[in-house]
Every structure is written in C-alpha cells, then in structure tokens.
Write a protein that holds these residues in place. Structure first.
Motif, mmCIF file in Angstrom:
data_model
loop_
_atom_site.group_PDB
_atom_site.id
_atom_site.type_symbol
_atom_site.label_atom_id
_atom_site.label_comp_id
_atom_site.label_asym_id
_atom_site.label_seq_id
_atom_site.Cartn_x
_atom_site.Cartn_y
_atom_site.Cartn_z
ATOM 1 N N THR A 133 0.830 -1.262 0.020
ATOM 2 C CA THR A 133 -0.072 0.074 0.053
ATOM 3 C C THR A 133 1.015 1.250 0.023
ATOM 4 O O THR A 133 1.864 1.244 0.822
ATOM 5 N N PRO A 134 0.644 2.251 -0.869
ATOM 6 C CA PRO A 134 1.437 3.512 -0.776
ATOM 7 C C PRO A 134 1.265 4.258 0.357
ATOM 8 O O PRO A 134 0.282 4.133 1.251
ATOM 9 N N VAL A 135 2.381 4.650 0.836
ATOM 10 C CA VAL A 135 2.727 5.264 1.947
ATOM 11 C C VAL A 135 2.311 6.985 1.424
ATOM 12 O O VAL A 135 2.929 7.523 0.702
ATOM 13 N N GLY A 136 1.470 7.553 2.256
ATOM 14 C CA GLY A 136 0.993 8.963 1.785
ATOM 15 C C GLY A 136 0.039 8.931 0.894
ATOM 16 O O GLY A 136 -0.573 8.202 0.393
ATOM 17 N N LEU A 137 -0.051 10.368 0.230
ATOM 18 C CA LEU A 137 -1.066 10.519 -0.740
ATOM 19 C C LEU A 137 -0.921 9.704 -2.026
ATOM 20 O O LEU A 137 0.049 9.419 -2.447
ATOM 21 N N TYR A 138 -1.925 9.219 -2.558
ATOM 22 C CA TYR A 138 -1.869 8.506 -3.769
ATOM 23 C C TYR A 138 -3.418 8.748 -4.605
ATOM 24 O O TYR A 138 -4.351 8.263 -3.872
ATOM 25 N N VAL A 139 -3.233 9.274 -5.579
ATOM 26 C CA VAL A 139 -4.322 9.697 -6.723
ATOM 27 C C VAL A 139 -4.213 9.065 -7.954
ATOM 28 O O VAL A 139 -3.276 9.089 -8.401
ATOM 29 N N GLU A 140 -5.273 8.292 -8.303
ATOM 30 C CA GLU A 140 -5.159 7.255 -9.483
ATOM 31 C C GLU A 140 -6.562 7.844 -10.386
ATOM 32 O O GLU A 140 -7.559 7.799 -9.887
ATOM 33 N N ASN A 141 -6.349 8.404 -11.473
ATOM 34 C CA ASN A 141 -7.397 8.784 -12.287
ATOM 35 C C ASN A 141 -8.422 9.638 -11.757
ATOM 36 O O ASN A 141 -9.505 9.448 -11.829
ATOM 37 N N GLY A 142 -7.827 10.686 -11.250
ATOM 38 C CA GLY A 142 -8.608 11.472 -10.230
ATOM 39 C C GLY A 142 -9.211 11.322 -8.871
ATOM 40 O O GLY A 142 -9.773 12.184 -8.195
ATOM 41 N N GLU A 143 -9.061 9.908 -8.412
ATOM 42 C CA GLU A 143 -9.557 9.311 -7.079
ATOM 43 C C GLU A 143 -8.567 9.314 -6.172
ATOM 44 O O GLU A 143 -7.519 8.690 -6.494
ATOM 45 N N GLU A 144 -8.813 10.079 -5.282
ATOM 46 C CA GLU A 144 -7.866 9.796 -3.852
ATOM 47 C C GLU A 144 -7.881 8.554 -3.473
ATOM 48 O O GLU A 144 -8.890 8.175 -2.710
ATOM 49 N N LEU A 145 -7.012 7.463 -3.420
ATOM 50 C CA LEU A 145 -7.072 6.315 -2.901
ATOM 51 C C LEU A 145 -6.334 6.255 -1.437
ATOM 52 O O LEU A 145 -6.598 5.213 -0.565
ATOM 53 N N ARG A 146 -5.583 7.209 -1.262
ATOM 54 C CA ARG A 146 -4.827 7.036 0.106
ATOM 55 C C ARG A 146 -4.543 8.544 0.522
ATOM 56 O O ARG A 146 -4.048 9.602 -0.527
ATOM 57 N N PRO A 147 -4.915 9.098 1.681
ATOM 58 C CA PRO A 147 -4.811 10.270 1.930
ATOM 59 C C PRO A 147 -3.356 10.733 1.931
ATOM 60 O O PRO A 147 -2.374 9.870 2.327
ATOM 61 N N ALA A 148 -3.114 12.343 2.057
ATOM 62 C CA ALA A 148 -1.682 12.686 2.515
ATOM 63 C C ALA A 148 -1.309 12.287 3.839
ATOM 64 O O ALA A 148 -2.192 12.429 4.609
ATOM 65 N N ASP A 149 -0.085 12.051 3.864
ATOM 66 C CA ASP A 149 0.298 11.887 5.405
ATOM 67 C C ASP A 149 1.246 13.094 5.789
ATOM 68 O O ASP A 149 2.408 13.496 5.382
ATOM 69 N N THR A 150 0.513 13.735 6.726
ATOM 70 C CA THR A 150 1.575 15.258 7.141
ATOM 71 C C THR A 150 2.105 15.121 8.446
ATOM 72 O O THR A 150 2.385 16.248 9.357
ATOM 73 N N THR A 151 2.508 13.747 8.844
ATOM 74 C CA THR A 151 2.991 13.732 10.038
ATOM 75 C C THR A 151 4.537 14.420 10.104
ATOM 76 O O THR A 151 5.158 14.345 9.023
ATOM 77 N N THR A 152 4.863 14.994 11.137
ATOM 78 C CA THR A 152 6.071 15.582 11.311
ATOM 79 C C THR A 152 6.863 14.759 12.654
ATOM 80 O O THR A 152 6.087 14.447 13.598
ATOM 81 N N MET A 153 8.091 14.654 12.767
ATOM 82 C CA MET A 153 8.897 13.931 13.589
ATOM 83 C C MET A 153 9.882 14.963 14.398
ATOM 84 O O MET A 153 10.641 15.458 13.559
ATOM 85 N N ASP A 154 9.805 15.139 15.699
ATOM 86 C CA ASP A 154 10.737 15.902 16.318
ATOM 87 C C ASP A 154 11.706 15.233 16.790
ATOM 88 O O ASP A 154 11.816 14.721 17.845
ATOM 89 N N ARG A 155 12.920 14.702 15.866
ATOM 90 C CA ARG A 155 13.889 14.092 16.202
ATOM 91 C C ARG A 155 15.210 14.715 15.434
ATOM 92 O O ARG A 155 14.757 15.303 14.473
ATOM 93 N N PRO A 156 16.246 14.230 15.833
ATOM 94 C CA PRO A 156 17.470 14.454 15.138
ATOM 95 C C PRO A 156 17.268 14.049 13.596
ATOM 96 O O PRO A 156 16.716 12.937 13.407
ATOM 97 N N ALA A 157 17.749 14.596 12.572
ATOM 98 C CA ALA A 157 17.602 14.400 11.152
ATOM 99 C C ALA A 157 17.802 13.001 10.779
ATOM 100 O O ALA A 157 17.219 12.209 10.116
ATOM 101 N N ARG A 158 19.068 12.690 11.379
ATOM 102 C CA ARG A 158 19.305 11.139 11.128
ATOM 103 C C ARG A 158 18.569 10.255 11.672
ATOM 104 O O ARG A 158 18.590 8.765 11.212
ATOM 105 N N GLU A 159 17.798 10.363 12.583
ATOM 106 C CA GLU A 159 16.758 9.303 12.974
ATOM 107 C C GLU A 159 15.545 9.549 12.443
ATOM 108 O O GLU A 159 14.254 8.843 12.767
#
Length: 242
Positions: free
Chosen positions: A79-105
């Motif tokens: 299953t796609p991670v995050g937004l996936y639109v095919e033929n105009g239909e949104e099959l998976r929603p956007a993932d707007t999660t943010t992570m407050d960690r050091p960039a390497r993590e």
C-alpha cells in the motif's frame, strides 16, 4: 552542465548518463504528449507488485508499457505511504506527520519537507506536501514521497555534502520546458549528490526522491531492464503507456 535533451521518440525515453563519476539511467518524458500514469492494483484489486505483471495487464488492453519506475514508498502489503491519486480518485490520503527528532533518526519519507509529484491538465508538477495540501492543484495522478531533493532550485537543507550514506536511489524532477526526468543510480550515491544530479545536470528546479536500496527499480525494454524488488514487489508504479 545541462543534461539530456528531450528524446526524439517516447519509446527511447531512457538512456545511460554519467554525472561526477556516478552512473545513472535517465528517462525524459514530455507529459504534454505522453500517456504517463500511476498504477497500483489490478482489476481484481491486487497490487501489481512487478513491472512484468503491469506490462501484461497493459498488453491485455491492446497497448504497450514502454517505461516504468517505482513511484514512492509502500508498506508490507504494498500500500502506498502517503497521498496516492489515480484517475482523479484519492485512494490514500496525504500523510502530514512530522517528527521532532534529529535528522539522522527521521525516516526518509518524513524528512521535511517531503513532497508530491502530480500530473494534471496543465502538465506535471512537484510541490512540498504542505503547499500541495493547503491549495491542492487539479491532479489526475499524484504520489507522495520524501524527502524533496530540490525546491525552487535550492537543495533540501538536510542533505549533507560528502555523506557516507550511499545506496542506489531513484527520483523524479520537473525540469526545463515542463519535461519530466526520472533518474535511477546504477551504484550507491548519497542524497546530496543525487539532488545535484537533478539541479545541476538535468536542469530540474524541483525534484523528489522516490525510493532507494531494494525499493528502487526500472523497466525499460529498449535497455533490456526489468528490475525486481527484493521486498517481494513494488507498491505504486509510474508507467508510460503507448
């Protein structure tokens, strides 16, 4: 140095390229005259998982798959991670999660900003996810991935020159004249060098990472390529149909 010119024929969209001692395959497609699409599941609702399965499905409809590449990250069920639109239909929603960690993590997908590659009536585009979700453009196809590599001709701020994090990588850029350029490295490269390929060699002011390591693959009959994913298959796939 500016890179490849637009191909003379869509079937010959892919060609070997080299930038700063690293080998790539670069595929250039004009979305205004090409049938570039996103694919995920077949008529029975099962993920295609392989380029071969997708090619056979396209052939069953009397057409031909001339190019394909992995189109973003995916879960263990493909299953796609995050937004996936095919033929105009949104099959998976956007993932707007943010992570407050050091960039390497922070996993690659969540290195902010990540972004969305989309295809619509006005051609192709790449936008940071926050901008895309704030004012969504009309999109027939869209896939979310991350991180962004190039943002309005600036490299993603988290990319480190000389990083030892080197692996095969794939990505997409929207470039001069609205051309879409896909690139996949033949050997390990770091994010900074991969981003510079798009900005400095392929003339792409905006570019998005698609995946790396075992999740990166290419289908190009003209080059004899039909890569397989060591993860058991691909999730979303971008393909050119003729």
């Amino acid at each position: 140095m500016i890179g490849l010119a637009a191909p003379s024929a869509k079937a010959d969209a892919c060609a070997p390229d080299r930038f700063e001692d690293a080998d790539y395959v670069v595929c250039t497609i004009d979305p205004a005259v090409s049938d570039l699409r996103l694919f995920w599941r077949d008529r029975d609702g099962a993920p295609f998982r392989s380029f071969g399965n997708l090619a056979r499905s396209v052939e069953a409809e009397g057409r031909k798959l001339t190019f394909a590449i992995n189109a973003g990250m995916y879960g263990t069920d493909f299953t796609p991670v995050g937004l996936y639109v095919e033929n105009g239909e949104e099959l998976r929603p956007a993932d707007t999660t943010t992570m407050d960690r050091p960039a390497r993590e922070v996993p690659n997908f969540y290195k902010q900003p990540n972004g969305v590659f989309f295809l619509g009536e006005k051609g192709a585009g790449i936008l940071p996810t926050a901008e895309f979700t704030r004012k969504p453009p009309s999109a027939r196809f869209a896939t979310q991935s991350g991180p962004m590599l190039v943002i309005e001709s600036e490299l993603h701020p988290a990319l480190i020159p000389g990083s030892t994090d080197r692996t095969r990588r794939s990505g997409v850029g929207v470039c001069d004249g609205g051309q879409v350029r896909f690139a996949i490295s033949e050997t390990g490269v770091n994010f900074h060098d991969f981003a510079r390929l798009f900005r400095d060699h392929l003339a792409c002011p905006n570019a998005l990472f698609l995946d790396g390591g075992n999740g990166a693959g290419l289908y190009s009959p003209t080059l004899g390529r039909n890569d397989a994913s060591w993860h058991g298959g691909y999730g979303p796939i971008l393909g050119l149909v003729e």
